[in-house]
Design a protein around this motif. Sequence first.
Motif, PDB file in Angstrom:
ATOM      1  N   ARG A  86      89.130 -21.519  31.742  1.00  0.00           N
ATOM      2  CA  ARG A  86      87.777 -21.859  31.282  1.00  0.00           C
ATOM      3  C   ARG A  86      86.878 -20.631  31.225  1.00  0.00           C
ATOM      4  N   PHE A  87      87.044 -19.729  32.206  1.00  0.00           N
ATOM      5  CA  PHE A  87      86.237 -18.498  32.197  1.00  0.00           C
ATOM      6  C   PHE A  87      86.539 -17.672  30.948  1.00  0.00           C
ATOM      7  N   LEU A  88      87.824 -17.462  30.680  1.00  0.00           N
ATOM      8  CA  LEU A  88      88.199 -16.684  29.503  1.00  0.00           C
ATOM      9  C   LEU A  88      87.745 -17.357  28.216  1.00  0.00           C
ATOM     10  N   LEU A  89      87.874 -18.689  28.168  1.00  0.00           N
ATOM     11  CA  LEU A  89      87.439 -19.404  26.967  1.00  0.00           C
ATOM     12  C   LEU A  89      85.935 -19.266  26.778  1.00  0.00           C
ATOM     13  N   ASN A  90      85.169 -19.347  27.853  1.00  0.00           N
ATOM     14  CA  ASN A  90      83.720 -19.179  27.750  1.00  0.00           C
ATOM     15  C   ASN A  90      83.368 -17.784  27.232  1.00  0.00           C
ATOM     16  N   GLN A  91      84.113 -16.779  27.677  1.00  0.00           N
ATOM     17  CA  GLN A  91      83.891 -15.427  27.174  1.00  0.00           C
ATOM     18  C   GLN A  91      84.188 -15.349  25.677  1.00  0.00           C
ATOM     19  N   MET A  92      85.233 -16.025  25.261  1.00  0.00           N
ATOM     20  CA  MET A  92      85.598 -16.020  23.848  1.00  0.00           C
ATOM     21  C   MET A  92      84.559 -16.764  23.010  1.00  0.00           C
ATOM     22  N   ILE A  93      84.041 -17.854  23.551  1.00  0.00           N
ATOM     23  CA  ILE A  93      82.991 -18.593  22.851  1.00  0.00           C
ATOM     24  C   ILE A  93      81.754 -17.718  22.713  1.00  0.00           C
ATOM     25  N   GLY A  94      81.391 -17.017  23.789  1.00  0.00           N
ATOM     26  CA  GLY A  94      80.247 -16.108  23.734  1.00  0.00           C
ATOM     27  C   GLY A  94      80.470 -15.002  22.728  1.00  0.00           C
ATOM     28  N   GLY A  95      81.692 -14.464  22.688  1.00  0.00           N
ATOM     29  CA  GLY A  95      81.994 -13.426  21.724  1.00  0.00           C
ATOM     30  C   GLY A  95      81.899 -13.916  20.292  1.00  0.00           C
ATOM     31  N   GLU A  96      82.388 -15.133  20.039  1.00  0.00           N
ATOM     32  CA  GLU A  96      82.313 -15.705  18.698  1.00  0.00           C
ATOM     33  C   GLU A  96      80.865 -15.950  18.282  1.00  0.00           C
ATOM     34  N   MET A  98      78.171 -14.362  19.377  1.00  0.00           N
ATOM     35  CA  MET A  98      77.512 -13.091  19.123  1.00  0.00           C
ATOM     36  C   MET A  98      77.976 -12.492  17.802  1.00  0.00           C
ATOM     37  N   TYR A  99      79.237 -12.705  17.471  1.00  0.00           N
ATOM     38  CA  TYR A  99      79.733 -12.201  16.192  1.00  0.00           C
ATOM     39  C   TYR A  99      79.046 -12.928  15.038  1.00  0.00           C
ATOM     40  N   GLN A 100      78.883 -14.230  15.179  1.00  0.00           N
ATOM     41  CA  GLN A 100      78.208 -14.990  14.133  1.00  0.00           C
ATOM     42  C   GLN A 100      76.755 -14.541  13.969  1.00  0.00           C
ATOM     43  N   VAL A 101      76.103 -14.193  15.073  1.00  0.00           N
ATOM     44  CA  VAL A 101      74.729 -13.683  15.005  1.00  0.00           C
ATOM     45  C   VAL A 101      74.702 -12.317  14.325  1.00  0.00           C
ATOM     46  N   ALA A 102      75.714 -11.496  14.619  1.00  0.00           N
ATOM     47  CA  ALA A 102      75.689 -10.083  14.224  1.00  0.00           C
ATOM     48  C   ALA A 102      76.296  -9.778  12.864  1.00  0.00           C
ATOM     49  N   LYS A 103      77.129 -10.651  12.334  1.00  0.00           N
ATOM     50  CA  LYS A 103      77.967 -10.284  11.185  1.00  0.00           C
ATOM     51  C   LYS A 103      77.188  -9.962   9.906  1.00  0.00           C
ATOM     52  N   ASN A 104      75.959 -10.450   9.786  1.00  0.00           N
ATOM     53  CA  ASN A 104      75.186 -10.176   8.574  1.00  0.00           C
ATOM     54  C   ASN A 104      74.261  -8.967   8.710  1.00  0.00           C
ATOM     55  N   THR A 105      74.277  -8.315   9.858  1.00  0.00           N
ATOM     56  CA  THR A 105      73.462  -7.118  10.050  1.00  0.00           C
ATOM     57  C   THR A 105      74.104  -5.947   9.320  1.00  0.00           C
ATOM     58  N   PRO A 106      73.354  -5.247   8.464  1.00  0.00           N
ATOM     59  CA  PRO A 106      73.921  -4.102   7.737  1.00  0.00           C
ATOM     60  C   PRO A 106      74.608  -3.123   8.681  1.00  0.00           C
ATOM     61  N   PHE A 107      75.772  -2.638   8.279  1.00  0.00           N
ATOM     62  CA  PHE A 107      76.585  -1.791   9.145  1.00  0.00           C
ATOM     63  C   PHE A 107      77.131  -0.634   8.307  1.00  0.00           C
ATOM     64  N   GLU A 316      69.487  -7.588  29.046  1.00  0.00           N
ATOM     65  CA  GLU A 316      68.767  -8.849  29.226  1.00  0.00           C
ATOM     66  C   GLU A 316      68.436  -9.482  27.883  1.00  0.00           C
ATOM     67  N   ALA A 317      68.016  -8.670  26.918  1.00  0.00           N
ATOM     68  CA  ALA A 317      67.671  -9.197  25.592  1.00  0.00           C
ATOM     69  C   ALA A 317      68.906  -9.725  24.873  1.00  0.00           C
ATOM     70  N   THR A 318      70.046  -9.074  25.066  1.00  0.00           N
ATOM     71  CA  THR A 318      71.285  -9.541  24.455  1.00  0.00           C
ATOM     72  C   THR A 318      71.685 -10.889  25.042  1.00  0.00           C
ATOM     73  N   LYS A 319      71.535 -11.021  26.344  1.00  0.00           N
ATOM     74  CA  LYS A 319      71.832 -12.309  26.996  1.00  0.00           C
ATOM     75  C   LYS A 319      70.898 -13.402  26.469  1.00  0.00           C
ATOM     76  N   THR A 320      69.630 -13.057  26.277  1.00  0.00           N
ATOM     77  CA  THR A 320      68.676 -14.024  25.729  1.00  0.00           C
ATOM     78  C   THR A 320      69.086 -14.443  24.317  1.00  0.00           C
ATOM     79  N   THR A 321      69.535 -13.471  23.519  1.00  0.00           N
ATOM     80  CA  THR A 321      70.004 -13.764  22.168  1.00  0.00           C
ATOM     81  C   THR A 321      71.170 -14.746  22.206  1.00  0.00           C
ATOM     82  N   LEU A 322      72.100 -14.516  23.120  1.00  0.00           N
ATOM     83  CA  LEU A 322      73.251 -15.408  23.252  1.00  0.00           C
ATOM     84  C   LEU A 322      72.816 -16.795  23.731  1.00  0.00           C
ATOM     85  N   ASP A 323      71.901 -16.832  24.682  1.00  0.00           N
ATOM     86  CA  ASP A 323      71.415 -18.116  25.186  1.00  0.00           C
ATOM     87  C   ASP A 323      70.766 -18.938  24.074  1.00  0.00           C
ATOM     88  N   GLU A 324      69.977 -18.256  23.240  1.00  0.00           N
ATOM     89  CA  GLU A 324      69.310 -18.947  22.133  1.00  0.00           C
ATOM     90  C   GLU A 324      70.324 -19.426  21.096  1.00  0.00           C
TER      91      GLU A 324
END
Length: 336
Positions: A86-96, A98-107, A316-324
């Motif tokens: 469950r811990f690893l799955l939660n990390q993977m969910i968080g990673g997914e 954050m990726y969904q939040v980040a993927k449209n940011t110009p890179f 802290e701001a990154t964690k807030t972004t994930l929480d939202e």
Amino acid sequence: MSYIHSFTSAVLLAAALSLGTAGVTVAAEKKAVPAAAKKAKPLPDPVAKVNGVPIRAAELQKALNAFNKSPSAAQVPAGKEGEVQRFLLNQMIGGELMYQVAKNTPFKDQQAQLEAALGKLKQRFKSDEEYRTALKQQAMTDQELRELLRRNLVIENHIEQVIAPKQTVSDAEVKEFYDKNPETFTQPEQARASHILITVPAGASDADKQKARATAEGLLKQLQGGADFAKLAQENSGCPSSKQGGDLGFFGKGQMVKPFEEAAWALQPGGLSGVVETQFGYHIIKLIEKKPAAQVPFVEVKQKIADSIKRRKVTEATKTTLDEATKKAKIEVFLK
């Protein structure tokens, strides 16, 4: 400035980064399967969905396999294997998420950065064959690793381009931290010394040791007679510091081997020791100066404090972004 965050895919954390252990051999594949892996129940597929995007059982299994090969696996009590899943799955969910939040940011230069990250990872291996063996042990392909690294870079890019610039640090915050943490910025007592080292190879005979000591005692007599210390060090010392006339710079207590430290700290500035024996050979030490314990000036640590506060705010701001993102997301977990 690069910010390390805790929302990377668990597979990347547990598997891809574990590839960095140089010296992997095929024999490692024959190790016994840890208890946690033996007791694991079959995984549903998918194990979860994040806004409709599936997290496949195979991905979680790779993370579990990597975890079970790590030192942390031995610390998991019997019966707690489900909590690891469950811990690893939660990390993977968080990673997914954050990726969904980040993927449209110009890179910019994404491909170049990906190649650089992969190249840095490969440098930890002695050969391409060793790298391929490590991939095989993690049941990963080169392309899968590239994708994991790419997703991680996308998240890092978002943090650096969107989150980090919004986190400001004022001079008042920096000064307040400095004033409230004086013990953090106290420089312990230091000494600066020069030495001449007559080296003695490991396993040297008694005769060789006596010869080296006699050489050191001869140099000591020259110094006591007024010879130039730096010149004798350049001509005779077996230490790399000989290029600087034997100058070792400043050092604190506990940084030198005990016999050397005791002799050096017993001297007064300008003083000369006798012949001091250590495992490296025979030393003659000259104390140049001592600095009492003192607080490091604010100006010298101001930028480091500012950087530290900035990193904390970004985390802290990154964690807030994930929480939202979590509050707004549709997360379905099928793992029991």
